[in-house]
Design an enzyme around this catalytic site. Structure first.
Site, PDB file in Angstrom:
ATOM      1  N   ASP A 254      18.973  51.469  56.994  1.00  0.00           N
ATOM      2  CA  ASP A 254      17.926  52.492  56.849  1.00  0.00           C
ATOM      3  C   ASP A 254      16.781  51.979  55.980  1.00  0.00           C
ATOM      4  O   ASP A 254      15.603  52.272  56.248  1.00  0.00           O
ATOM      5  CB  ASP A 254      18.518  53.775  56.252  1.00  0.00           C
ATOM      6  CG  ASP A 254      19.522  54.424  57.192  1.00  0.00           C
ATOM      7  OD1 ASP A 254      19.402  54.220  58.415  1.00  0.00           O
ATOM      8  OD2 ASP A 254      20.424  55.126  56.700  1.00  0.00           O
ATOM      9  N   SER A 293      19.341  53.484  46.059  1.00  0.00           N
ATOM     10  CA  SER A 293      19.067  52.038  46.006  1.00  0.00           C
ATOM     11  C   SER A 293      17.695  51.675  46.574  1.00  0.00           C
ATOM     12  O   SER A 293      17.331  50.505  46.615  1.00  0.00           O
ATOM     13  CB  SER A 293      20.153  51.281  46.767  1.00  0.00           C
ATOM     14  OG  SER A 293      20.039  51.486  48.164  1.00  0.00           O
TER      15      SER A 293
HETATM   16  P1  ATP Z   1      24.206  50.158  57.117  1.00  0.00           P
HETATM   17  O1  ATP Z   1      24.948  50.765  58.271  1.00  0.00           O
HETATM   18  O2  ATP Z   1      25.083  49.689  55.978  1.00  0.00           O
HETATM   19  O3  ATP Z   1      23.026  50.930  56.661  1.00  0.00           O
HETATM   20  P2  ATP Z   1      23.323  48.314  59.105  1.00  0.00           P
HETATM   21  O4  ATP Z   1      24.583  47.765  59.704  1.00  0.00           O
HETATM   22  O5  ATP Z   1      22.547  49.300  59.875  1.00  0.00           O
HETATM   23  O6  ATP Z   1      23.585  48.790  57.627  1.00  0.00           O
HETATM   24  P3  ATP Z   1      22.660  45.615  58.433  1.00  0.00           P
HETATM   25  O7  ATP Z   1      22.438  44.782  59.620  1.00  0.00           O
HETATM   26  O8  ATP Z   1      23.974  45.498  57.734  1.00  0.00           O
HETATM   27  O9  ATP Z   1      22.322  47.111  58.811  1.00  0.00           O
HETATM   28  O10 ATP Z   1      21.543  45.311  57.327  1.00  0.00           O
HETATM   29  C1  ATP Z   1      20.180  45.623  57.529  1.00  0.00           C
HETATM   30  C2  ATP Z   1      19.335  44.548  56.873  1.00  0.00           C
HETATM   31  O11 ATP Z   1      19.600  44.538  55.476  1.00  0.00           O
HETATM   32  C3  ATP Z   1      19.613  43.145  57.354  1.00  0.00           C
HETATM   33  O12 ATP Z   1      18.853  42.864  58.511  1.00  0.00           O
HETATM   34  C4  ATP Z   1      19.203  42.311  56.160  1.00  0.00           C
HETATM   35  O13 ATP Z   1      17.794  42.100  56.202  1.00  0.00           O
HETATM   36  C5  ATP Z   1      19.526  43.223  54.976  1.00  0.00           C
HETATM   37  N1  ATP Z   1      20.836  42.891  54.393  1.00  0.00           N
HETATM   38  C6  ATP Z   1      22.026  43.480  54.653  1.00  0.00           C
HETATM   39  N2  ATP Z   1      23.028  42.903  53.957  1.00  0.00           N
HETATM   40  C7  ATP Z   1      22.453  41.920  53.215  1.00  0.00           C
HETATM   41  C8  ATP Z   1      22.927  40.953  52.274  1.00  0.00           C
HETATM   42  N3  ATP Z   1      24.217  40.864  51.958  1.00  0.00           N
HETATM   43  N4  ATP Z   1      22.031  40.116  51.716  1.00  0.00           N
HETATM   44  C9  ATP Z   1      20.713  40.180  52.029  1.00  0.00           C
HETATM   45  N5  ATP Z   1      20.205  41.056  52.907  1.00  0.00           N
HETATM   46  C10 ATP Z   1      21.052  41.926  53.492  1.00  0.00           C
END
Ligand code: ATP
Length: 305
Positions: A254, A293
């Site tokens: 998000d 956050s």
């Molecule tokens: P959530 O469901 O937890 O909100 P999501 O699965 O929709 O997350 P993610 O792909 O996990 O989304 O993360 C979104 C973005 O956040 C990634 O594309 C990256 O840019 C950043 N991100 C996530 N985890 C990390 C990490 N450990 N270190 C750096 N950047 C991260």
């Protein structure tokens, strides 16, 4: 083009209980802690964008209960235009009871409540204000018919749509959403929608290319700690992650969507806006909580990982 962002989507209240262990059926246990937080993918994305200084309006339904007013106040406190935040008569607010054990493992329930009442008529009622937006942002925590209706309306109005197909929903009809300007799944959602493995960057690229073959123009796949992928008919680009010490990744997706929307509507081109989104999401994972956050603009400007 207007820089305003219209989020048509969900809101939730996270009910976070820290537990020693899950009770068995019929058992009553004491739990060590409880906290509440504002959430829901739509509200999270709206708040992230607004904290970055974007002009954001939200179309959502809150509950006819204790939480409804607080959710609206929270959006307003964060600078989101709440004129189209309406109460769903007789409905409970959307809530997410979350249980976290001493190892940090979590079990989550989603009760959509009032979010299930966000209807095409609500979008029509907000349409004169939505028509002033340059970008409409959608997710899948509200009825699919409302998502399709909003996309159909935006197409007629010539307004760009960003669809974040989250949470993963096998019922999403890709043919009805294929002409959105930006389609932004994570790896799990991409796997479900394409029936392909998406573990590696190569696999995710191939799966995203299947979406292009179905008519999508710009697909951005978020890859967690591996950054993100930009896949367009012009080619594939891997946006590397910003290296940080991750503490709590909830809400990272998000943060990414909200920050992309804010920077893109603020005038950045696609790639620079995506790079800012990876920076903003990285900052968010260094901190606990979801909306808690999400940094404000000044704080984000000082983020130098
Ligand atoms: P959530 O469901 O937890 O909100 P999501 O699965 O929709 O997350 P993610 O792909 O996990 O989304 O993360 C979104 C973005 O956040 C990634 O594309 C990256 O840019 C950043 N991100 C996530 N985890 C990390 C990490 N450990 N270190 C750096 N950047 C991260």
């Amino acid at each position: 083009m207007s820089g305003m962002i219209g989020v048509v989507g969900s809101n939730m209240v996270d009910l976070v209980t820290t537990i020693g262990r899950m009770p068995a059926w019929g058992e009553t246990l004491e739990a060590p802690g409880f906290a509440m937080g504002f959430g829901g993918k739509g509200a999270n994305q709206a708040v992230a964008a607004a904290r970055l200084g974007a002009s954001v309006m939200m179309v959502t339904r809150v509950g006819d209960d204790l939480f409804g007013g607080d959710v609206k106040n929270n959006l307003e406190r964060n600078g989101v235009d709440v004129r189209h935040v309406r109460t769903a008569p007789g409905a409970a607010n959307g809530v997410a009871p979350i249980f976290i054990d001493p190892n940090g493992e979590n079990a989550i329930l989603i009760v959509k409540g009032a979010n299930d009442h966000l209807s095409p008529a609500d979008v029509d009622a907000a349409s004169s204000d939505l028509a002033r937006c340059g970008l409409i942002v959608l997710q899948l925590e509200v009825p699919l018919e409302t998502v399709y209706h909003t996309i159909d309306w935006a197409r007629r109005e010539g307004i760009s749509v960003l669809l974040n197909p989250a949470p993963a929903n096998p019922d999403l009809d890709l043919d009805r959403v294929k002409d959105v300007a930006f389609f932004m799944p994570n790896q799990t959602e991409l796997a479900l929608l394409t029936g392909r493995e998406t573990e590696t960057v190569e696999q995710a690229t191939e799966a995203a290319q299947l979406l292009l073959a179905r008519g999508m123009g710009t697909v951005v796949v978020t890859l967690g700690g591996d950054g993100a992928l930009l896949v367009t008919p012009d080619g594939v680009e891997h946006l590397p992650p910003v290296r940080v010490q991750a503490r709590d990744t909830s809400g990272a997706g998000d943060a990414f969507i909200g920050a992309f929307a804010a920077h893109f509507m603020g005038g950045l081109a696609l790639r620079p806006a995506l790079r800012e989104a990876t920076r903003y999401a990285a900052l968010s994972v260094t901190r606990s909580g979801t909306q808690a956050s999400f940094a404000g603009a000044a704080e984000f400007a000082g983020f130098d990982p």
